[in-house]
Design a protein around this motif. Structure first.
Motif, PDB file in Angstrom:
ATOM      1  N   GLU A   1     103.467  55.869  24.114  1.00 52.20           N
ATOM      2  CA  GLU A   1     102.983  55.425  25.417  1.00 52.20           C
ATOM      3  C   GLU A   1     102.267  56.548  26.164  1.00 52.20           C
ATOM      4  O   GLU A   1     101.268  56.317  26.863  1.00 52.20           O
ATOM      5  N   PHE A   2     102.741  57.800  26.018  1.00 45.89           N
ATOM      6  CA  PHE A   2     102.059  58.922  26.663  1.00 45.89           C
ATOM      7  C   PHE A   2     100.740  59.222  25.951  1.00 45.89           C
ATOM      8  O   PHE A   2      99.752  59.583  26.591  1.00 45.89           O
ATOM      9  N   ILE A   3     100.748  59.101  24.634  1.00 42.90           N
ATOM     10  CA  ILE A   3      99.531  59.332  23.868  1.00 42.90           C
ATOM     11  C   ILE A   3      98.443  58.361  24.309  1.00 42.90           C
ATOM     12  O   ILE A   3      97.310  58.744  24.608  1.00 42.90           O
ATOM     13  N   ALA A   4      98.785  57.077  24.357  1.00 41.53           N
ATOM     14  CA  ALA A   4      97.810  56.045  24.698  1.00 41.53           C
ATOM     15  C   ALA A   4      97.279  56.214  26.111  1.00 41.53           C
ATOM     16  O   ALA A   4      96.096  55.983  26.373  1.00 41.53           O
ATOM     17  N   GLN A   5      98.134  56.617  27.029  1.00 39.63           N
ATOM     18  CA  GLN A   5      97.742  56.664  28.438  1.00 39.63           C
ATOM     19  C   GLN A   5      96.956  57.911  28.805  1.00 39.63           C
ATOM     20  O   GLN A   5      96.042  57.840  29.639  1.00 39.63           O
ATOM     21  N   PHE A   6      97.255  59.061  28.173  1.00 39.16           N
ATOM     22  CA  PHE A   6      96.698  60.311  28.666  1.00 39.16           C
ATOM     23  C   PHE A   6      95.750  61.031  27.705  1.00 39.16           C
ATOM     24  O   PHE A   6      94.873  61.773  28.164  1.00 39.16           O
ATOM     25  N   ALA A   7      95.910  60.874  26.419  1.00 34.98           N
ATOM     26  CA  ALA A   7      95.090  61.640  25.478  1.00 34.98           C
ATOM     27  C   ALA A   7      93.644  61.144  25.462  1.00 34.98           C
ATOM     28  O   ALA A   7      93.366  59.974  25.727  1.00 34.98           O
ATOM     29  N   LYS A   8      92.731  62.071  25.155  1.00 35.13           N
ATOM     30  CA  LYS A   8      91.342  61.703  24.888  1.00 35.13           C
ATOM     31  C   LYS A   8      91.101  61.553  23.393  1.00 35.13           C
ATOM     32  O   LYS A   8      90.263  60.756  22.971  1.00 35.13           O
ATOM     33  N   SER A   9      91.810  62.353  22.611  1.00 39.52           N
ATOM     34  CA  SER A   9      91.694  62.248  21.163  1.00 39.52           C
ATOM     35  C   SER A   9      93.041  62.538  20.517  1.00 39.52           C
ATOM     36  O   SER A   9      93.937  63.113  21.153  1.00 39.52           O
ATOM     37  N   VAL A  10      93.185  62.130  19.260  1.00 39.26           N
ATOM     38  CA  VAL A  10      94.463  62.235  18.553  1.00 39.26           C
ATOM     39  C   VAL A  10      94.226  62.828  17.170  1.00 39.26           C
ATOM     40  O   VAL A  10      93.309  62.397  16.455  1.00 39.26           O
ATOM     41  N   VAL A  11      95.063  63.804  16.799  1.00 41.85           N
ATOM     42  CA  VAL A  11      95.057  64.367  15.446  1.00 41.85           C
ATOM     43  C   VAL A  11      96.322  63.893  14.737  1.00 41.85           C
ATOM     44  O   VAL A  11      97.432  64.139  15.229  1.00 41.85           O
ATOM     45  N   LEU A  12      96.164  63.223  13.612  1.00 38.27           N
ATOM     46  CA  LEU A  12      97.307  62.788  12.809  1.00 38.27           C
ATOM     47  C   LEU A  12      97.517  63.781  11.678  1.00 38.27           C
ATOM     48  O   LEU A  12      96.633  63.980  10.845  1.00 38.27           O
TER      49      LEU A  12
ATOM     50  N   VAL B   1      94.767  54.444  18.614  1.00 38.88           N
ATOM     51  CA  VAL B   1      95.725  53.395  18.973  1.00 38.88           C
ATOM     52  C   VAL B   1      95.472  52.129  18.165  1.00 38.88           C
ATOM     53  O   VAL B   1      96.407  51.415  17.782  1.00 38.88           O
ATOM     54  N   ASN B   2      94.205  51.853  17.887  1.00 36.64           N
ATOM     55  CA  ASN B   2      93.875  50.662  17.093  1.00 36.64           C
ATOM     56  C   ASN B   2      94.406  50.750  15.665  1.00 36.64           C
ATOM     57  O   ASN B   2      94.564  49.722  14.997  1.00 36.64           O
ATOM     58  N   ARG B   3      94.668  51.961  15.195  1.00 37.35           N
ATOM     59  CA  ARG B   3      95.201  52.144  13.838  1.00 37.35           C
ATOM     60  C   ARG B   3      96.731  52.168  13.886  1.00 37.35           C
ATOM     61  O   ARG B   3      97.384  53.065  13.350  1.00 37.35           O
ATOM     62  N   SER B   4      97.301  51.186  14.533  1.00 36.98           N
ATOM     63  CA  SER B   4      98.741  51.169  14.790  1.00 36.98           C
ATOM     64  C   SER B   4      99.569  51.152  13.510  1.00 36.98           C
ATOM     65  O   SER B   4     100.603  51.804  13.422  1.00 36.98           O
ATOM     66  N   SER B   5      99.110  50.410  12.491  1.00 33.14           N
ATOM     67  CA  SER B   5      99.894  50.337  11.256  1.00 33.14           C
ATOM     68  C   SER B   5      99.917  51.687  10.539  1.00 33.14           C
ATOM     69  O   SER B   5     100.941  52.078   9.976  1.00 33.14           O
ATOM     70  N   GLN B   6      98.809  52.413  10.580  1.00 38.22           N
ATOM     71  CA  GLN B   6      98.770  53.730   9.940  1.00 38.22           C
ATOM     72  C   GLN B   6      99.633  54.726  10.700  1.00 38.22           C
ATOM     73  O   GLN B   6     100.351  55.532  10.095  1.00 38.22           O
ATOM     74  N   LEU B   7      99.580  54.669  12.036  1.00 36.72           N
ATOM     75  CA  LEU B   7     100.431  55.548  12.826  1.00 36.72           C
ATOM     76  C   LEU B   7     101.910  55.257  12.580  1.00 36.72           C
ATOM     77  O   LEU B   7     102.729  56.172  12.453  1.00 36.72           O
ATOM     78  N   GLU B   8     102.244  53.973  12.483  1.00 36.64           N
ATOM     79  CA  GLU B   8     103.638  53.606  12.244  1.00 36.64           C
ATOM     80  C   GLU B   8     104.123  54.136  10.904  1.00 36.64           C
ATOM     81  O   GLU B   8     105.276  54.556  10.773  1.00 36.64           O
ATOM     82  N   ALA B   9     103.241  54.128   9.911  1.00 34.62           N
ATOM     83  CA  ALA B   9     103.615  54.647   8.591  1.00 34.62           C
ATOM     84  C   ALA B   9     103.932  56.140   8.648  1.00 34.62           C
ATOM     85  O   ALA B   9     104.633  56.662   7.783  1.00 34.62           O
ATOM     86  N   HIS B  10     103.420  56.817   9.690  1.00 32.76           N
ATOM     87  CA  HIS B  10     103.679  58.254   9.856  1.00 32.76           C
ATOM     88  C   HIS B  10     104.701  58.520  10.959  1.00 32.76           C
ATOM     89  O   HIS B  10     104.757  59.620  11.507  1.00 32.76           O
ATOM     90  N   GLY B  11     105.508  57.500  11.295  1.00 32.94           N
ATOM     91  CA  GLY B  11     106.594  57.702  12.244  1.00 32.94           C
ATOM     92  C   GLY B  11     106.208  57.557  13.695  1.00 32.94           C
ATOM     93  O   GLY B  11     106.967  57.963  14.582  1.00 32.94           O
ATOM     94  N   ILE B  12     105.020  56.990  13.983  1.00 28.93           N
ATOM     95  CA  ILE B  12     104.567  56.813  15.369  1.00 28.93           C
ATOM     96  C   ILE B  12     104.258  55.331  15.588  1.00 28.93           C
ATOM     97  O   ILE B  12     103.097  54.906  15.522  1.00 28.93           O
ATOM     98  N   PRO B  13     105.282  54.494  15.806  1.00 26.92           N
ATOM     99  CA  PRO B  13     105.024  53.081  16.071  1.00 26.92           C
ATOM    100  C   PRO B  13     104.159  52.893  17.312  1.00 26.92           C
ATOM    101  O   PRO B  13     104.149  53.737  18.209  1.00 26.92           O
ATOM    102  N   ALA B  14     103.443  51.778  17.346  1.00 22.15           N
ATOM    103  CA  ALA B  14     102.577  51.481  18.482  1.00 22.15           C
ATOM    104  C   ALA B  14     103.395  51.396  19.758  1.00 22.15           C
ATOM    105  O   ALA B  14     104.585  51.059  19.729  1.00 22.15           O
ATOM    106  N   PRO B  15     102.777  51.688  20.915  1.00 19.40           N
ATOM    107  CA  PRO B  15     103.481  51.498  22.191  1.00 19.40           C
ATOM    108  C   PRO B  15     104.014  50.067  22.290  1.00 19.40           C
ATOM    109  O   PRO B  15     103.442  49.134  21.719  1.00 19.40           O
ATOM    110  N   GLN B  16     105.090  49.903  23.027  1.00 19.50           N
ATOM    111  CA  GLN B  16     105.704  48.576  23.129  1.00 19.50           C
ATOM    112  C   GLN B  16     104.748  47.529  23.665  1.00 19.50           C
ATOM    113  O   GLN B  16     104.798  46.369  23.253  1.00 19.50           O
TER     114      GLN B  16
END
Length: 578
Positions: A206-217, A233-248
Motif C-alpha cells: 500500500e505504501f509502494i502504490a501510494q508514494f513510489a514513482k518507480s519500483v525495482v524488483l 502495480v499492474n504486475r500484481s501476480s509477478q509481485l505476489e510470486a516474489h512475496g509482495i501481494p497486491a494492496p488489499q
C-alpha cells in the motif's frame, strides 16, 4: 541537456567474505535524480546489499569480492570512501539502533552536522526534530527510546544533513501506523519540494502504490525489472510470486472483476462507489468466546513503571495499569510509539520488575523469581533479533534452552522447529549474518523451542515480506495446542485483523480499551488517539458504506455480493461478469 543520474550501477557483483556464491550478480541499474524508488523482493533477495552499494559500505566496510562500477552523484564509490559519500547519501539502516552513537536524541541528530563543521548545526537539529514531531524526545537518552522512537531519531539524524539522496531500509518498521504514514508523507515532501532522491526498501504494497514513482524488483541478487509504479502495480501476480501481494484495494476491485489497479483507498472507493446501494450492511457478529470465562494465565495489577531522564527525574511509562491474560487469548498490544508496549512485555516476562504493583504468571509472582527461572512460563522475543543470537549458529541458539534444561528428545524438537520456520537450510549460519526477515523467523524458533505457557512477541512481523509474515501468523495459529496464550506488541494492523481475538490499546500508561479488532476499526476517535490506521480493506469497507468494517478481502467480497447470488456469479450492478 544530459543529467547525471543519482545512482548508476554497471555490471556490479559482490560476494561477502566466506560466502560460496555472489550476493549481487551483474547488477545494472540507473536511478534518476529526484526519483522516489522502492526496492522490493522476498527476504534474502539482496535488497539491503544492493542499497549498501549506494553509500560505499559495499565494498569499503564489507570488504568482500567486488566487481563492476557503482557511481553515486557521478562519484565512483570504489575510488571514493564512506565518509565522502555520507555527505551526499543519508542512510537509515534496518538495524537502526546500531547507528545511534550519542547519549541523547539531540546529541545524535546534531552529531554529523557538528562533525562536518556546519555553523547552522543547531538550526538543522531543531528542524529535523520538528519535521518528525519528536522535539519532546530531544533530551531523552537513546537507550530509553522505544523501537519506533529510535527509528525516528535515526531518520532525523539523516535529515539534519540535508543529503542529495536518502536511503531508508524499511521506513515503517516499528512505527505506529499513523507515524508510518507521516514518514512517507515527509519523504514525499523532501522528494517533490526539495528534489531529494529517495530510495526505500519496503514490503508493504500500500505504501509502494501510494508514494513510489518507480519500483525495482530484486530476485536472487539481480533486478528483475525497474518500472514506473503503475506498471509495477499492474504486475500484481509477478509481485505476489516474489512475496509482495497486491494492496488489499487492488485485490478487492479485481476480485469484483474490475480490470484496474487503484493505488489508494480513495481511488478504489470512487471506482466501485456507484454500487454502494447493492451492499449488504448487516452487522457481522464476532464469535470470540468471552475472555472472562477462561482461566487466567497472567495478571498485572496497578502496575507503575518509569525510567530516569537526563536530568534524573522519572519519566512515567505505565501508570496504574491493570490487565488479565486468559488461556486462549491472542492479544494484540497496540498504541503509539512510546506508549509502553515493550515495557509491559518485559514486565510480564520478568526481565524487568515494576516499580509498583504486582504481576503474576501462572500464579508465580515475577518479583519472586529471576527471568531465567520464569522462562519456563513466559518467553519474550526481543524487538531487535540480534539480541537473541548468542551462539555460533541458529541451530545452537534454538537448542540452547531445551538442551540446557534437558528436555526429552530435544534434538528432534530443534529440527522440527527449524522446519516450522523454514530455516533448515540455514541451520549452521550465524543468526547475525541472516537477512532481517530470516532473523525474525529465527527468533520465533528460539521462542517456540522453549515451549512456554505465555509467548510474548515484540513486533514479530517487522521487516518481513508478506509471505513470511503470513507464515508467522500461520505458525502462531498452529501453536494454540502448545502455548496457552500469546501477547504480541505490534503496529501491523493486518496482524491485528487476521490473528488477534483481543486488542489491548495502551495510552497514557494505562489500558485505554480492551476490545475486538472489528470494534477497534469502527472506533475512529480511539484510532486517532492511539495513532492507529485500519488495514486498507477496513478503510475501503467504511468508504463504501459497510458497517462494521470488514477484516479481510474475502469478507469484503462476501458482504458485497447479495446472499441470493452467492455461488452463482457476480451481479451486473457492480459491473462484473455473470
Amino acid at each position: 541537456m544530459t543529467t547525471t543520474p543519482a545512482i548508476a550501477l554497471h555490471d556490479v557483483s559482490f560476494r561477502y567474505p566466506g560466502a560460496d556464491e555472489d550476493t549481487l550478480r551483474n547488477v545494472n541499474l540507473t536511478i534518476d535524480t529526484a526519483d522516489f524508488v522502492t526496492v522490493v523482493g522476498g527476504n534474502g533477495s539482496a535488497k539491503t546489499t544492493l542499497c549498501k552499494t549506494f553509500n560505499g559500505l559495499v565494498p569499503h566496510y564489507w570488504s568482500g569480492d567486488f566487481a563492476g562500477v557503482a557511481e553515486v552523484c557521478g562519484i565512483d564509490t570504489y575510488t571514493s570512501n564512506v565518509a565522502e559519500l555520507s555527505s551526499r547519501v543519508g542512510y537509515v539502516y534496518q538495524d537502526f539502533m546500531n547507528q545511534l552513537v550519542r547519549p541523547t536524541v539531540r546529541d545524535e541528530i546534531s552529531f554529523s552536522p557538528i562533525n562536518f563543521g556546519m555553523p547552522d548545526h543547531a538550526e538543522r537539529t531543531a528542524e529535523a526534530l520538528e519535521m518528525l514531531r519528536i522535539t519532546d524526545l530531544a533530551d531523552r537518552f537513546v537507550w530509553q527510546l522505544s523501537g519506533g522512537e529510535g527509528h525516528l531519531t535515526a531518520l532525523a539524524s539523516v535529515l539534519a544533513m540535508r543529503p542529495e539522496i536518502i536511503v531508508v531500509d524499511e521506513p515503517v518498521a516499528e512505527l505506529d501506523p499513523a507515524r508510518a504514514l507521516e514518514i512517507y508523507e515527509r519523504l514525499e515532501v523532501l522528494n517533490q519540494q526539495h528534489g531529494i532522491t529517495v530510495v526505500t526498501i519496503e514490503h508493504h504494497a500500500e505504501f509502494i502504490a501510494q508514494f513510489a514513482k518507480s519500483v525495482v524488483l530484486m530476485d536472487q541478487g539481480s533486478p528483475v525489472w525497474h518500472l514506473p509504479v503503475q506498471e509495477a502495480v499492474n504486475r500484481s501476480s509477478q509481485l505476489e510470486a516474489h512475496g509482495i501481494p497486491a494492496p488489499q484495494v487492488v485485490q478487492a476491485v479485481q476480485a469484483l472483476a474490475y480490470d484496474q489497479s487503484p493505488r489508494t483507498v480513495k481511488d478504489a472507493a470512487q471506482l466501485i462507489g456507484p454500487a454502494v446501494a447493492t451492499l449488504q450492511s448487516d452487522a457481522v457478529a464476532d464469535q470470540e468466546e468471552q475472555a472472562a470465562q477462561r482461566p487466567v494465565v497472567a495478571a498485572a495489577s496497578k502496575v507503575h513503571h518509569s525510567y530516569r531522564t537526563v536530568k534524573s527525574s522519572l519519566q512515567p511509562v505505565l501508570n496504574g495499569l491493570d490487565l488479565q491474560v486468559h488461556r486462549g487469548d491472542r492479544i494484540a498490544l497496540v498504541g503509539g510509539n512510546g506508549s509502553g508496549k515493550t515495557t509491559l512485555l518485559k514486565l510480564l516476562s520478568g526481565i524487568m520488575v515494576a516499580r509498583q504493583g504486582e504481576i503474576q504468571v501462572n500464579g508465580v509472582n515475577t518479583r519472586s523469581r529471576s527471568a531465567a527461572r520464569l522462562s519456563e512460563h513466559a518467553a519474550y522475543l526481543w524487538q531487535h533479533p540480534q539480541q537473541m543470537f548468542l551462539k555460533e549458529s541458529i541451530e545452537a541458539d534454538i537448542a540452547l534452552y531445551p538442551k540446557e534444561r534437558k528436555v526429552a528428545d530435544w534434538q528432534h524438537l530443534v529440527q522440527h522447529t527449524l522446519q516450522q520456520v523454514r530455516l533448515t537450510q540455514f541451520a549452521h549460519r550465524d543468526g547475525r549474518s541472516l537477512s532481517g526477515g530470516q532473523q525474525r523467523r529465527a527468533t520465533l524458533a528460539i521462542g517456540l523451542a522453549m515451549q512456554p505457557t505465555l509467548l510474548l512477541l515484540d513486533e514479530p512481523t517487522a521487516s518481513l515480506d508478506i509471505t513470511s509474515r503470513d507464515a508467522v501468523i500461520s505458525m502462531l495459529d498452529e501453536l494454540s495446542d502448545v502455548i496457552a496464550s500469546a501477547v504480541v506488541a505490534t503496529h501491523d494492523m493486518s496482524l491485528v485483523s487476521e490473528w488477534a481475538n483481543r486488542v489491548v490499546v495502551l495510552r497514557n500508561g494505562q489500558v485505554a480499551a480492551d476490545l475486538t479488532p472489528r470494534a477497534l476499526f469502527d472506533y475512529p476517535e480511539l484510532l486517532a488517539e492511539a495513532h492507529l490506521v485500519p488495514p486498507q480493506i477496513a478503510q475501503l469497507g467504511q468508504a463504501v458504506g459497510l458497517s462494521p468494517a470488514p477484516l479481510s478481502v474475502a469478507e469484503f467480497i462476501a458482504r458485497f455480493q447479495p446472499d441470493e447470488l452467492v455461488g452463482t456469479g457476480w451481479t451486473k450492478s457492480v459491473g462484473v461478469k455473470q
